[in-house]
Design a protein around this motif. Structure first.
Motif, PDB file in Angstrom:
ATOM      1  N   THR A 100       0.905  -0.992  -0.045  1.00 41.39           N
ATOM      2  CA  THR A 100       0.166  -0.452  -0.172  1.00 41.39           C
ATOM      3  C   THR A 100       0.895   1.813  -0.027  1.00 41.39           C
ATOM      4  O   THR A 100       1.906   1.176   0.542  1.00 41.39           O
ATOM      5  CB  THR A 100      -0.904   0.000   1.167  1.00 41.39           C
ATOM      6  N   SER A 135     -10.167   7.724   0.370  1.00 40.55           N
ATOM      7  CA  SER A 135     -10.757   8.558   1.307  1.00 40.55           C
ATOM      8  C   SER A 135      -9.486   9.138   2.358  1.00 40.55           C
ATOM      9  O   SER A 135      -8.400   8.233   2.470  1.00 40.55           O
ATOM     10  CB  SER A 135     -11.436   7.206   2.498  1.00 40.55           C
ATOM     11  N   SER A 137      -6.934   9.922   5.230  1.00 38.67           N
ATOM     12  CA  SER A 137      -6.708   9.108   6.022  1.00 38.67           C
ATOM     13  C   SER A 137      -6.370   9.524   7.606  1.00 38.67           C
ATOM     14  O   SER A 137      -5.675   8.742   8.521  1.00 38.67           O
ATOM     15  CB  SER A 137      -5.592   7.874   6.007  1.00 38.67           C
ATOM     16  N   LYS A 152      -4.289   1.333  -1.875  1.00 34.44           N
ATOM     17  CA  LYS A 152      -4.185   0.512  -2.476  1.00 34.44           C
ATOM     18  C   LYS A 152      -3.930  -0.399  -3.823  1.00 34.44           C
ATOM     19  O   LYS A 152      -4.101   0.897  -4.744  1.00 34.44           O
ATOM     20  CB  LYS A 152      -5.101  -0.735  -1.978  1.00 34.44           C
ATOM     21  N   ALA A 206     -14.332  -3.090   9.141  1.00 41.94           N
ATOM     22  CA  ALA A 206     -13.425  -3.176   8.023  1.00 41.94           C
ATOM     23  C   ALA A 206     -12.764  -4.223   7.532  1.00 41.94           C
ATOM     24  O   ALA A 206     -12.083  -4.749   8.342  1.00 41.94           O
ATOM     25  CB  ALA A 206     -13.051  -2.075   7.775  1.00 41.94           C
ATOM     26  N   GLY A 207     -12.610  -4.417   5.485  1.00 46.29           N
ATOM     27  CA  GLY A 207     -11.336  -5.385   5.240  1.00 46.29           C
ATOM     28  C   GLY A 207     -10.376  -4.638   4.862  1.00 46.29           C
ATOM     29  O   GLY A 207     -11.163  -3.535   4.412  1.00 46.29           O
ATOM     30  N   ILE A 209      -8.385  -2.295   2.413  1.00 50.74           N
ATOM     31  CA  ILE A 209      -8.590  -1.200   2.102  1.00 50.74           C
ATOM     32  C   ILE A 209      -9.070  -0.257   3.032  1.00 50.74           C
ATOM     33  O   ILE A 209      -8.917   1.207   3.336  1.00 50.74           O
ATOM     34  CB  ILE A 209      -7.739  -0.437   0.823  1.00 50.74           C
ATOM     35  N   GLY A 210     -10.440  -0.809   3.398  1.00 45.27           N
ATOM     36  CA  GLY A 210     -11.821  -0.043   4.456  1.00 45.27           C
ATOM     37  C   GLY A 210     -11.065   0.767   5.837  1.00 45.27           C
ATOM     38  O   GLY A 210     -12.222   1.293   5.906  1.00 45.27           O
ATOM     39  N   ILE A 211      -9.984  -0.045   5.677  1.00 43.59           N
ATOM     40  CA  ILE A 211      -9.536   0.378   6.982  1.00 43.59           C
ATOM     41  C   ILE A 211      -9.289   1.718   7.583  1.00 43.59           C
ATOM     42  O   ILE A 211      -9.372   2.626   8.281  1.00 43.59           O
ATOM     43  CB  ILE A 211      -8.694  -0.296   7.899  1.00 43.59           C
ATOM     44  N   SER A 212      -8.932   2.562   5.886  1.00 42.43           N
ATOM     45  CA  SER A 212      -8.377   3.630   5.925  1.00 42.43           C
ATOM     46  C   SER A 212      -9.173   4.752   6.473  1.00 42.43           C
ATOM     47  O   SER A 212      -8.382   5.755   7.016  1.00 42.43           O
ATOM     48  CB  SER A 212      -8.098   4.179   3.907  1.00 42.43           C
ATOM     49  N   PRO A 213     -10.476   4.988   6.002  1.00 40.50           N
ATOM     50  CA  PRO A 213     -11.301   5.868   6.303  1.00 40.50           C
ATOM     51  C   PRO A 213     -10.963   5.842   8.437  1.00 40.50           C
ATOM     52  O   PRO A 213     -11.499   6.535   9.269  1.00 40.50           O
ATOM     53  CB  PRO A 213     -12.149   5.986   5.593  1.00 40.50           C
TER      54      PRO A 213
END
Ligand SMILES: Cc1cc2nc3c(=O)[nH]c(=O)nc-3n(C[C@H](O)[C@H](O)[C@H](O)COP(=O)(O)OP(=O)(O)OC[C@H]3O[C@@H](n4cnc5c(N)ncnc54)[C@H](O)[C@@H]3O)c2cc1C
Length: 233
Positions: A100, A135, A137, A152, A206-207, A209-213
């Protein structure tokens, strides 16, 4: 089909408009959009031809019915164009070991975002036409003058971005501003209200890259708690 009259309904411009509209519809079907995003995206730029020939087809009276909406759309495009013409400085780029890319950008003074925002990013060395949504971060409370995104590597544009970074740096972990990347930012978009501050309990799921926000949300909450600012969670 080839009739073209000055007054009333002309058939031929309608045929052109319909053909273009069908092409736009077909390329925006889910499988095409998923697998060939660029085909969908570039075909959709034909909307200009669609609207012009629609106007020629239906004549000025009927076209006036939709003119208000089209005017607002053009105004929106114009304002977005003005906002996104300026370039932003790249403060740092990091290629994380998972592949990433973390990009820290200088924040344009007129860009007021919150932890739930996303921005559109253009990198001119990669493509002048493509604007990709990411999004944020970071929280606005992390600093007044920068914002960060986590990217990502998934398809062509993001691969090119990573390739560009690795090519211009000997060490592939950190890269500093000497890298030749000219970026522009458009936005912010997304939720206007920081609604994550309105609940006592938050569960973030989240899973990948969804953790970014969620990094932005957590950072926002930590800053607010430390600084004694209003924060329910
Ligand atoms: C609101 C929003 C927030 C996002 N936030 C992040 C984030 O924080 N981090 C992150 O890594 N990714 C995020 N993405 C996804 C990111 O925009 C795409 O992964 C990226 O644009 C892929 O580009 P590509 O050319 O490398 O991949 P491609 O192979 O071209 O595309 C891979 C997938 O991404 C989709 N995609 C490609 N270009 C776009 C585009 N311009 N707009 C919307 N979807 C596109 C395609 O439908 C495809 O499913 C977000 C997307 C949206 C819509």
């Amino acid at each position: 089909m080839f009739q073209w009259v000055d007054l009333s309904v002309s058939h031929f411009p309608g045929v052109i408009s319909l053909a273009v509209g069908l092409l736009m519809w077909m390329t925006s079907l889910h499988p095409v959009r998923k697998k060939k995003f660029e085909l969908f995206f570039y075909t959709h730029q034909l909307y200009v031809i669609f609207i012009v020939f629609l106007a020629l087809h239906v004549g000025h009276f009927l076209f006036c019915v939709s003119a208000g909406g089209i005017f607002l759309f053009i105004l929106d495009r114009f304002l977005r164009f003005c906002q996104s013409r300026k370039t932003v400085d790249i403060i740092s780029i990091k290629c994380l070991s998972c592949g990433t890319v973390e990009l820290v950008l200088s924040k344009p003074a007129n860009l007021q975002y919150n932890a739930l925002s996303f921005i559109f990013l253009q990198v001119r060395e990669l493509s002048w036409l493509q604007w990709h949504p990411f999004s944020v971060s970071s929280s606005p409370l992390d600093g007044k003058y920068h914002l960060s995104v986590l990217i990502k590597v998934i398809g062509e544009w993001t691969k090119k971005l990573r390739g560009n970074i690795l090519n211009s740096s000997e060490a592939d972990l950190y890269l500093w501003p000497q890298t030749k990347i000219t970026a522009s930012v458009e936005g912010p978009y997304g939720h206007e209200l920081p609604y994550h501050l309105m609940y006592e309990n938050l569960i973030l799921v989240a899973g990948g890259i969804g953790i970014s926000p969620f990094l932005a949300i957590l950072s926002d909450i930590l800053h607010r708690t430390r600084e004694g600012k209003p924060c329910l969670p």
